[in-house]
Design a protein around this motif. Structure first.
Motif, short mmCIF file in Angstrom:
data_model
loop_
_atom_site.label_atom_id
_atom_site.label_comp_id
_atom_site.label_asym_id
_atom_site.label_seq_id
_atom_site.Cartn_x
_atom_site.Cartn_y
_atom_site.Cartn_z
N CYS A 1 5.06 10.08 0.07
CA CYS A 1 4.09 9.06 0.43
C CYS A 1 4.72 8.08 1.41
O CYS A 1 5.92 8.08 1.63
CB CYS A 1 3.60 8.31 -0.80
SG CYS A 1 4.82 7.25 -1.55
N SER A 2 3.89 7.26 2.04
CA SER A 2 4.38 6.19 2.89
C SER A 2 4.11 4.87 2.20
O SER A 2 3.09 4.72 1.54
CB SER A 2 3.67 6.22 4.24
OG SER A 2 3.87 7.45 4.86
N VAL A 3 5.02 3.95 2.38
CA VAL A 3 4.88 2.65 1.73
C VAL A 3 4.79 1.59 2.80
O VAL A 3 5.58 1.59 3.75
CB VAL A 3 6.09 2.35 0.81
CG1 VAL A 3 5.93 1.00 0.15
CG2 VAL A 3 6.26 3.43 -0.22
N GLN A 4 3.83 0.69 2.65
CA GLN A 4 3.70 -0.39 3.61
C GLN A 4 3.61 -1.71 2.85
O GLN A 4 2.82 -1.84 1.92
CB GLN A 4 2.45 -0.18 4.45
CG GLN A 4 2.34 -1.18 5.58
CD GLN A 4 1.19 -0.85 6.50
OE1 GLN A 4 0.16 -0.40 6.05
NE2 GLN A 4 1.37 -1.09 7.79
N SER B 1 0.85 -1.19 0.00
CA SER B 1 0.00 0.00 0.00
C SER B 1 0.87 1.23 0.00
O SER B 1 1.91 1.26 0.67
CB SER B 1 -0.86 0.06 1.26
OG SER B 1 -1.75 -0.99 1.30
N ILE B 2 0.46 2.25 -0.73
CA ILE B 2 1.07 3.55 -0.52
C ILE B 2 -0.03 4.48 -0.04
O ILE B 2 -1.18 4.37 -0.45
CB ILE B 2 1.75 4.11 -1.78
CG1 ILE B 2 0.76 4.24 -2.92
CG2 ILE B 2 2.91 3.25 -2.19
CD1 ILE B 2 1.36 4.94 -4.11
N LEU C 1 5.06 -0.07 -6.24
CA LEU C 1 3.75 -0.61 -6.60
C LEU C 1 3.81 -1.28 -7.97
O LEU C 1 3.33 -2.39 -8.16
CB LEU C 1 2.75 0.54 -6.62
CG LEU C 1 1.32 0.27 -6.21
CD1 LEU C 1 1.28 -0.12 -4.75
CD2 LEU C 1 0.47 1.50 -6.42
N GLU C 2 4.44 -0.59 -8.90
CA GLU C 2 4.54 -1.13 -10.25
C GLU C 2 5.32 -2.43 -10.27
O GLU C 2 5.01 -3.35 -11.01
CB GLU C 2 5.23 -0.12 -11.19
CG GLU C 2 4.37 1.05 -11.61
CD GLU C 2 3.01 0.61 -12.15
OE1 GLU C 2 2.99 -0.32 -12.96
OE2 GLU C 2 2.00 1.19 -11.74
N GLN C 3 6.36 -2.47 -9.42
CA GLN C 3 7.19 -3.68 -9.42
C GLN C 3 6.43 -4.87 -8.92
O GLN C 3 6.60 -5.98 -9.42
CB GLN C 3 8.42 -3.46 -8.56
CG GLN C 3 9.30 -2.41 -9.14
CD GLN C 3 10.60 -2.37 -8.40
OE1 GLN C 3 11.03 -3.36 -7.84
NE2 GLN C 3 11.22 -1.24 -8.42
N ILE C 4 5.59 -4.65 -7.91
CA ILE C 4 4.80 -5.77 -7.41
C ILE C 4 3.77 -6.16 -8.48
O ILE C 4 3.50 -7.33 -8.69
CB ILE C 4 4.11 -5.39 -6.09
CG1 ILE C 4 5.15 -5.05 -5.04
CG2 ILE C 4 3.24 -6.52 -5.60
CD1 ILE C 4 6.14 -6.13 -4.76
N GLY D 1 0.48 -12.12 9.72
CA GLY D 1 1.25 -11.36 8.75
C GLY D 1 1.99 -10.24 9.44
O GLY D 1 1.69 -9.89 10.58
N LYS D 2 2.99 -9.74 8.78
CA LYS D 2 3.79 -8.70 9.37
C LYS D 2 4.01 -7.61 8.34
O LYS D 2 4.16 -7.90 7.15
CB LYS D 2 5.13 -9.28 9.81
CG LYS D 2 5.98 -8.29 10.55
CD LYS D 2 7.18 -8.99 11.12
CE LYS D 2 8.15 -7.98 11.68
NZ LYS D 2 8.04 -7.82 13.12
N SER D 3 4.02 -6.38 8.79
CA SER D 3 4.19 -5.32 7.81
C SER D 3 5.49 -4.59 8.05
O SER D 3 5.98 -4.48 9.17
CB SER D 3 3.04 -4.33 7.90
OG SER D 3 3.14 -3.55 9.05
N PHE D 4 6.07 -4.13 6.96
CA PHE D 4 7.25 -3.27 7.03
C PHE D 4 6.89 -2.00 6.31
O PHE D 4 6.22 -2.04 5.28
CB PHE D 4 8.44 -3.94 6.35
CG PHE D 4 8.87 -5.22 7.02
CD1 PHE D 4 9.63 -5.17 8.17
CD2 PHE D 4 8.49 -6.44 6.52
CE1 PHE D 4 10.02 -6.33 8.80
CE2 PHE D 4 8.86 -7.60 7.15
CZ PHE D 4 9.63 -7.55 8.29
N SER D 5 7.29 -0.85 6.86
CA SER D 5 6.89 0.37 6.18
C SER D 5 7.99 1.42 6.25
O SER D 5 8.85 1.39 7.13
CB SER D 5 5.60 0.90 6.77
OG SER D 5 5.73 1.08 8.14
N VAL D 6 7.96 2.31 5.28
CA VAL D 6 8.82 3.49 5.33
C VAL D 6 7.91 4.70 5.12
O VAL D 6 6.89 4.61 4.45
CB VAL D 6 9.94 3.47 4.26
CG1 VAL D 6 10.96 2.44 4.59
CG2 VAL D 6 9.38 3.26 2.88
#
Lengths: 501, 159
Positions: A441-444, A428-429, A470-473, A453-458
């Protein structure tokens, strides 16, 4: 083993002890509170409680039956309500053999059988001889003969492949790990709880007088400072020995298809992680360990057999010199691409980092300072918060390689997560109005880990970078590669990952 | 990069949210009430209670007449054979991408409120998270669920 068997009678005991140990804080608090009231026949109640636990434990033991037959384990349990649990070996993810203190006294082991997924079911045989446990293990793990289909769940059970390499934790590093352990805070709060119950008892005794007499200056301030210092030392000792016992005898066995992590001095824990169940690698550098140049490594795994129940986080290596991380990971997990560049958030997000970590502290400090007319030294907190915000900014980075995403961020400790793109569950952004205004933006990113599940975010990275992730995924699904904008752009702030060299 | 077409939710979703918000936001009236109970209604406190009540009332009106419309306007979803793409959020905008190979199961759900408007929600679960497309026509919701599960089966991979 085709008829029903009971566990070793020690199971009756171990269940009761398990209950006691699980509620030790409650019991202690209860003891102290109860001991104060004289009308209440407290001792009898306690003894009665223990007797009751033993009876329940015995009944549980009597009613617990297990049988292994045709690759199927069948467990009957429950005193009044009978539960029948059937686990077929195709669905079994992990078989763990552990030995707690009580089991070890009697030379027994505990056998845990776990299946995967959100509704993961676990069967646990609490006390069983080692031979029998191994026999069950063999029976349930033997490769299915008619496995025509390429079911991934079977693949990891052609095991008992030989150990390729064993890595253990040097004593020196074990000691450092123990003395810089983060469980310090938890220990402190446990002591705090217990003390708040004990405090009325000792304040009535001669303890206080004694304390006063040995202190150099008999003021209240001195007393409290000494008390706090005592607390901290005690908490530190607790966490020191806790970590020592937990991580002692650490060893990492690398096999063809799985790694086996075993640790623990009194209570042994052995986790088996198949390579194809690893969802992410996660390196954390604690605030005390980082200046010393040390970090710890965790794995996220899909089945719910992590170090804490329900999570899939497994301690992969408790403490390692920063320079050695790369070579260790290269040896053990060569398919992870680790030497990458990563993008830092742009300069304009620095102020957001500092603002976010500062405004609450500053508001509180200002309020308290103004209302209570405190020392000017109070303002050290907002200054620390500014430094903290700056550190967070400095340690945030977002990077990607051919098949990998890297998210680095700091809370208190600095964490770097390596996630294979094909392991990403969702990404998610998000943008707040201010971020929108500044094109940030923030990325999770979510990976599967245990039940939840576990989330990592910046936070506060360039919007463009978020969209690229997002595009890469998106593209990962159709198996094409994109050109990496990372290398061409020189004006952007790029840090070299891993930042450990 | 070809973007799949984004769809909006059914406009009837606005109605559903208006109803649910009108009830849910009533909760906030608890603040002036509690304040009045603790501090009474004399002099100075009276004004605080009144201004709190007015604020909450305005928020309540906004949550009925503005927010449902805005969140409908901001909600987009797109589904193709590779991923599900969700955009949402009025103040905080979020965009989520779920690769279809990660989808574990899809449900449609319908409570009484959604049901009375012939709507249903679609819930998408991965091994880590659960996402919801909140209000679709029930026939469409069934179709979306069908579509996702078909695509997901095609894209099947292990966890």
């Amino acid at each position: 083993m085709s008829d029903f068997k009971r566990q070793h009678p020690v199971a009756a005991l171990s269940r009761a002890f398990g209950l006691i140990r699980g509620n030790i804080v409650t019991i202690l608090v209860f003891l102290f509170v109860g001991a104060q009231s004289e009308s209440f026949p407290f001792l009898w109640w306690t003894l009665g409680g223990f007797a009751f636990l033993l009876v329940v434990g015995f009944a549980n033991w009597w009613r617990f039956l297990y049988k292994v037959e045709d690759g199927l384990i069948h467990i009957k349990s429950g005193i009044f309500v009978r539960k029948n649990l059937y686990l077929t070996k195709d669905r079994i993810q992990v078989i763990d053999i552990t030995a707690g203190i009580i089991q070890r006294i009697f030379g027994l082991v505990q056998l845990d059988i776990q299946t995967a997924g959100a509704s993961s079911r676990a069967a646990s045989i609490e006390a069983i001889t080692r031979d029998r446990a191994e026999a069950i293990n063999r029976l349930l793990r033997r490769k299915r003969e008619d496995s025509g289909e390429e079911d991934i769940d079977d693949a990891e059970f052609e095991i008992e492949d030989e150990i390729k390499q064993t890595i253990s934790l040097p004593n020196k590093e074990l000691l450092i790990a123990a003395s810089t352990s983060g469980s310090f805070g938890i220990a402190l709060s446990v002591i705090g709880t217990v003390f708040s119950q004990v405090e009325p008892l000792i304040s009535e005794s001669q303890f206080y007088d004694y304390f006063y007499s040995i202190l150099p200056s008999q003021t209240d301030t001195m007393f409290y400072i000494a008390l706090i210092a005592g607390f901290i030392v005690f908490a530190w000792l607790l966490s020191f020995f806790g970590t020592l016992f937990n991580y002692g005898n650490f060893s990492l066995e690398i096999k063809e298809k799985e790694i086996v992590i075993s640790r623990g001095i009194f209570e042994k824990k052995r986790s088996t992680v198949p390579f194809n169940r690893i969802q992410a690698i996660h390196i954390s550098e604690g605030i005390i360990r980082q200046p010393l140049g040390y970090a710890s490594i965790h794995l996220e795994s899909a089945a719910g057999y992590g170090d804490d129940r329900g999570t899939g986080s497994i301690l992969f290596f408790p403490l390692i010199k920063r320079e050695r991380i790369l070579s260790l990971l290269d040896e053990v997990l060569p398919d992870y691409q680790k030497e990458l560049a990563a993008l830092k958030p742009p300069n304009r997000s620095l102020r957001r980092y500092i603002f976010r970590s500062t405004f609450l502290v500053t508001a509180v400090t200002a309020g308290v300072w103004w209302w209570f007319d405190l020392n000017i030294l109070m303002w050290i907190f907002p200054i620390l918060a500014i430094i903290w915000g700056w550190l967070k900014y400095k340690d945030t980075a977002l990077g990607w390689g051919d098949d990998i995403l890297v998210l680095q961020s700091r809370n208190l400790s600095k964490s770097t997560a390596y996630i294979k793109k094909k392991r990403v569950q969702d990404v998610s952004i998000s943008q707040s109005p201010f971020q929108r205004y500044r094109d940030l933006c923030s990325v999770q990113v979510y990976v599967a880990s245990g039940d939840r599940g576990k989330s990592f975010s910046v936070r506060d990275v360039e919007l463009e970078d978020g969209l690229t992730v997002l595009e890469q995924i998106r593209i990962e699904g159709v198996n094409t590669t994109i050109d990496e904008s990372l290398k061409s752009e020189t004006e952007r702030q790029i840090i070299q990952l891993p930042g450990w060299v | 990069m070809k973007e799949p077409p984004f769809h909006k939710l059914t406009p009837r979703a606005i109605r559903v949210w208006q109803w649910s918000n009108s009830i849910r936001s009533l909760f906030f009236f608890i603040f002036p009430v509690v304040y009045a109970i603790i501090f009474g209604m004399d002099g100075f406190h009276q004004w605080i209670v009144i201004s709190l009540a007015v604020l909450v009332f305005i928020a309540w009106l906004l949550s009925i007449f503005l927010m449902p419309y805005l969140s409908w306007k901001n909600w987009r979803y797109a589904i193709d054979e590779n991923e599900i793409d969700l955009k949402r959020g009025v103040i905080f905008k979020t965009r989520t991408l779920i690769p279809l190979s990660r989808v574990q199961h899809v449900d449609t759900r319908q409570g009484p409120l959604l049901g009375s408007y012939d709507l249903a929600s679609v819930t998408i679960s991965t091994a880590a998270t659960t996402h919801e497309i909140p209000a679709l026509d029930e026939i469409l919701a069934d179709r979306v669920r069908q579509q996702i599960s078909t695509y997901a089966r095609l894209a099947e991979e292990d966890v």
